[in-house]
Enzyme design. Structure first.
Site, short mmCIF file in Angstrom:
data_model
loop_
_atom_site.label_atom_id
_atom_site.label_comp_id
_atom_site.label_asym_id
_atom_site.label_seq_id
_atom_site.Cartn_x
_atom_site.Cartn_y
_atom_site.Cartn_z
N SER A 32 0.84 -1.21 0.00
CA SER A 32 0.00 0.00 0.00
C SER A 32 0.87 1.26 0.00
CB SER A 32 -0.97 -0.04 1.19
OG SER A 32 -1.92 1.00 1.09
N HIS A 53 -8.36 1.17 -1.40
CA HIS A 53 -8.19 0.28 -2.54
C HIS A 53 -9.52 -0.23 -3.08
CE1 HIS A 53 -4.02 0.60 -1.45
NE2 HIS A 53 -4.27 0.10 -0.26
#
Length: 402
Positions: free
Chosen positions: A183, A300
């Site tokens: 991430s 996401h």
């Protein structure tokens, strides 16, 4: 407010910067041999994020990129910079950086014994216009957990871990064969591989965190970790959850896989009402070990698309170089090809699922009998190593926490 401040003046500048920003001045003193006169230091006001972003708008116009900060000292051998002979796998190394939610108040203390770490935080404070070190040392926890602060703090701590790795295991840096970041950790990976400067990485993390926090505040949402039993169907479960959420008044509900963590374990994200349906019907759906993540956003997923405009605007001002070591994309699960590939894929990472499981399979896949390289879990207190152990226990046996 923070996001508007970061971006307000970036598009207004068309002329070349006349001075080296303060944070870059510090790094030039550290890594280069030239001496800068005292009179060249800009005023303190130029350390503010708006001014630094303002300067950054024309970095691509500069013919000499030497002002940019690399994590590598000037005299060090840079991974990937020259051709190398075939190497014993046990002498190679892999570096992994964590994402949001892995740091705790006080965790930074173990890195402060390395002198250069203090310099990194001085730079970070100048770039961000707040004391990120104080936040990491003393909290409060509630503030540190907010995306707008946690993402920059996570990156700053990862940079501190790079310094520790340099000091304790320099060969691990020189022999690095691949780097990946989970991430927001992908920004740390890009700094490590020389694709972006340290300062630009911090700026991007600040814009990313603020924009994603704003998107998170738009509607009740979250993230849910779960174990999938044999026969369970995540796609069908998400469709059921979205139908339920729509029936109780959620317009255009979202529920989807946000992170492919490791075999049979996925992280779902979406509207709170949809995730509640998953929790309440977990037995029927074939899910076990459900756990809400301490995050307020559906990272996401499509709910993060409002953050794209701000992040792309900031990324457009950043000079990007080709990776000097194999650097993996969360979006594709494959190594980046070049600078343009990074510019294309990095924004998508905000709203597309993280293919972490696929990345680790790609990195550690090898024929039977071939030894695994050493790998390094950077500043996650063992979390990245634990995830690796679920995917490849033998590879995890030679993973060290930094």
């Amino acid at each position: 407010m923070l996001l508007r401040t970061l971006l307000r003046r970036g598009a207004e500048v068309s002329s070349l910067p006349q001075k080296i920003g303060w944070s870059r001045y510090v790094l030039l003193r550290r890594y280069a041999t030239e001496n800068l006169e005292e009179s060249q230091k800009p005023s303190e006001s130029e350390a503010k994020v708006t001014e630094l972003l303002n300067d950054a708008a024309s970095f691509n116009e500069m013919g000499d990129p030497s002002w940019q900060t690399s994590p590598y000292p000037q005299t060090a051998a840079i991974p990937g910079q020259e051709e190398r002979i075939r190497q014993d796998p046990t002498e190679a190394s892999i570096v992994m950086f964590p994402g949001q939610g892995t740091i705790k108040v006080g965790h930074v203390t173990e890195y402060l014994r390395f002198p250069r770490v203090k310099e990194i935080f001085e730079i970070a404070n100048e770039v961000l216009s707040y004391d990120v070190l104080k936040l990491l040392q003393k909290g409060p926890k509630e503030k540190l957990n907010r995306s707008e602060f946690n993402q920059t703090a996570t990156l700053a701590l990862s940079l501190a871990a790079i310094e520790r790795l340099w000091e304790e295991r320099p060969r691990a840096v020189n022999n690095c064969r691949a780097v990946a970041g989970y991430s927001v950790g992908e920004l740390a990976a890009l700094v490590f591989s020389g694709c972006i400067s340290m300062e630009d990485g911090l700026r991007l993390a600040a814009v990313r965190g603020a924009a994603m926090q704003a998107a998170s505040d738009a509607a009740p949402q979250g993230m849910l970790s779960l174990y999938c039993k044999a026969g369970s169907n995540i796609a069908e479960a998400c469709e059921e959850a979205k139908s339920y959420a729509m029936n109780i008044g959620v317009s255009e509900p979202v529920c989807s896989i946000a992170i492919y963590l490791h075999p049979q374990t996925k992280i779902l994200a979406g509207h709170q009402q949809a995730l509640e349906y998953i929790e309440q019907n977990s037995v029927k759906l074939g899910f076990r070990h459900l756990r809400k993540l301490p995050l307020s956003g559906a990272f996401h997923t499509e709910l993060m698309k409002p953050a794209l405009k701000s992040f792309r605007k900031a990324l457009d001002k950043v000079d990007i170089e080709k990776p000097r070591v194999k650097t993996f994309s969360n979006v594709t699960g494959k190594p980046y090809y070049d600078a343009e590939d990074i510019r294309k894929q990095l924004p998508k990472q905000i709203y597309r699922p993280v293919k972490w499981e696929q990345i680790l399979h790609e990195i550690f896949s090898r024929d039977q009998g071939i030894e695994f390289p050493r790998s390094f879990d950077m500043a996650s207190a063992g979390i990245m190593r634990a995830i690796l152990s679920k995917i490849n226990a033998k590879a995890a046996a030679s993973c060290f926490t930094i």
